[in-house]
Design an enzyme around this catalytic site. Structure first.
Site, PDB file in Angstrom:
ATOM      1  N   SER A   1      29.439  63.299 -13.196  1.00  0.00           N
ATOM      2  CA  SER A   1      31.048  63.543 -13.096  1.00  0.00           C
ATOM      3  C   SER A   1      31.299  63.779 -14.765  1.00  0.00           C
ATOM      4  CB  SER A   1      31.868  62.479 -13.022  1.00  0.00           C
ATOM      5  OG  SER A   1      33.145  62.557 -13.259  1.00  0.00           O
TER       6      SER A   1
ATOM      7  N   ILE B   1      37.747  67.768  -8.418  1.00  0.00           N
ATOM      8  CA  ILE B   1      37.370  68.354  -7.170  1.00  0.00           C
ATOM      9  C   ILE B   1      38.402  67.853  -6.092  1.00  0.00           C
ATOM     10  CG2 ILE B   1      35.502  68.972  -5.652  1.00  0.00           C
ATOM     11  CD1 ILE B   1      34.921  69.703  -8.268  1.00  0.00           C
TER      12      ILE B   1
ATOM     13  N   GLY C   1      26.508  60.070   1.106  1.00  0.00           N
ATOM     14  CA  GLY C   1      28.003  60.244   1.033  1.00  0.00           C
ATOM     15  C   GLY C   1      28.098  61.690   1.772  1.00  0.00           C
TER      16      GLY C   1
ATOM     17  N   TYR D   1      33.993  53.186 -14.080  1.00  0.00           N
ATOM     18  CA  TYR D   1      33.660  54.455 -13.515  1.00  0.00           C
ATOM     19  C   TYR D   1      33.021  55.483 -14.534  1.00  0.00           C
ATOM     20  CZ  TYR D   1      33.804  59.036 -10.937  1.00  0.00           C
ATOM     21  OH  TYR D   1      33.587  60.030 -10.226  1.00  0.00           O
TER      22      TYR D   1
END
Ligand SMILES: NC(=O)c1ccc[n+]([C@@H]2O[C@H](COP(=O)([O-])OP(=O)(O)OC[C@H]3O[C@@H](n4cnc5c(N)ncnc54)[C@H](OP(=O)(O)O)[C@@H]3O)[C@@H](O)[C@H]2O)c1
Length: 245
Positions: A136, A182, A10, A149
């Site tokens: 995360s 972020i 990524g 998620y």
């Protein structure tokens, strides 16, 4: 001497782009992208990194990528599992779809898990390497409008512990970076709301994180300053994880 090789998944946008920029100063970087060839080409031109496609949720795409790695980019010194997606739609867990669940698990958990399995085996053969997973704050924070998620990231945190334990005797430390909020495309739709909540005290450090904040943490790992800290979690979150009273 040839530069050591780093893989950054990524790497075409956001946090991954910043990591590619940072590591390109010291490493030959192999970055990956999903479909955004234009962004990947721009990163390659700006940093000198090689950018290749790798759809993490697609086993044959992973296989093709690993073939290239073996043929042209071995040995791998550093693997940064950064790529990830948010759900296409934030959706209450009482309504969330199996399709979204499958997509999130395939991209954010299964892809990095099996990519790491393969790279780790080659690192074992070389007797060296460092591995990073970008998880995360969602791995420990219950957000009921993106449960898939959160669950994928929570499981990824366990993957870090597992790989760290398995590889510790072989001189291969494994780290977890837990970013907070972020400023990237991923949160663009909710950035204004986050900015407001941060100004009202959501984060002890009253600013949103920037991609370079995560890249700086990767730098410390890449330089070997944390090699005796395998399994460590680096909270790049402005203090979000602190409990205060
Ligand atoms: N931003 C935040 O607030 C935040 C907070 C905590 C954790 N994180 C985590 O940090 C990581 C990077 O997030 P970001 O904010 O930088 O995201 P981003 O700006 O949306 O960039 C996502 C990157 O992942 C790639 N990607 C997307 N789907 C993929 C797939 N199926 N297979 C392979 N690569 C894929 C994208 O490639 P293309 O350019 O080709 O689409 C892009 O390079 C993610 O794991 C995310 O969960 C982000």
């Amino acid at each position: 001497m040839a530069k050591p090789i780093a893989i950054v998944t990524g790497g075409s946008r956001g946090i991954g782009q910043a990591i590619v920029g940072e590591l390109s100063q010291t490493h030959q970087v192999l970055g990956t992208y999903n479909t955004n060839r234009k962004a990947a080409d721009e990163v390659a031109a700006a940093t000198g990194a090689v950018m290749l496609p790798c759809q993490l949720d697609n086993p044959s795409s992973r296989e093709e990528f690993l073939h290239e790695v073996q043929a042209r980019f071995s040995p791998v010194h550093l693997l940064i599992n950064n790529a990830g997606i948010a759900p296409r739609q934030r959706c209450d867990i009482l309504e969330a779809s199996p399709e979204s669940f499958d997509e999130l698990m395939a991209t954010n958990l299964k892809g990095p898990y099996f990519l790491t399995q393969r790279i780790a085996r080659s690192m074992l053969d070389e007797g060296m390497g460092r591995i990073v997973f970008v998880s995360s704050i969602s791995s420990f924070t219950a957000s009921i409008n993106r449960g898939d998620y959160c669950m994928a990231k929570a499981a990824l945190s366990m993957a870090v512990k597992l790989f760290a334990a398995r590889l510790a005797p072989h001189n291969i430390p494994v780290f977890e970076i837990q970013p907070g909020i972020i400023r990237t495309d991923m949160i663009a739709a909710v950035a204004a709301d986050y900015d407001r909540r941060i100004s009202e005290g959501l984060l002890p450090q009253r600013r949103m994180g920037e991609p370079f904040d995560v890249a700086s943490a990767v730098r410390a790992i890449a330089d070997g300053h944390l090699d005796y800290c395998t399994g460590q979690v680096l909270h790049v979150d402005g203090g979000f994880h602190l409990r205060t009273l």
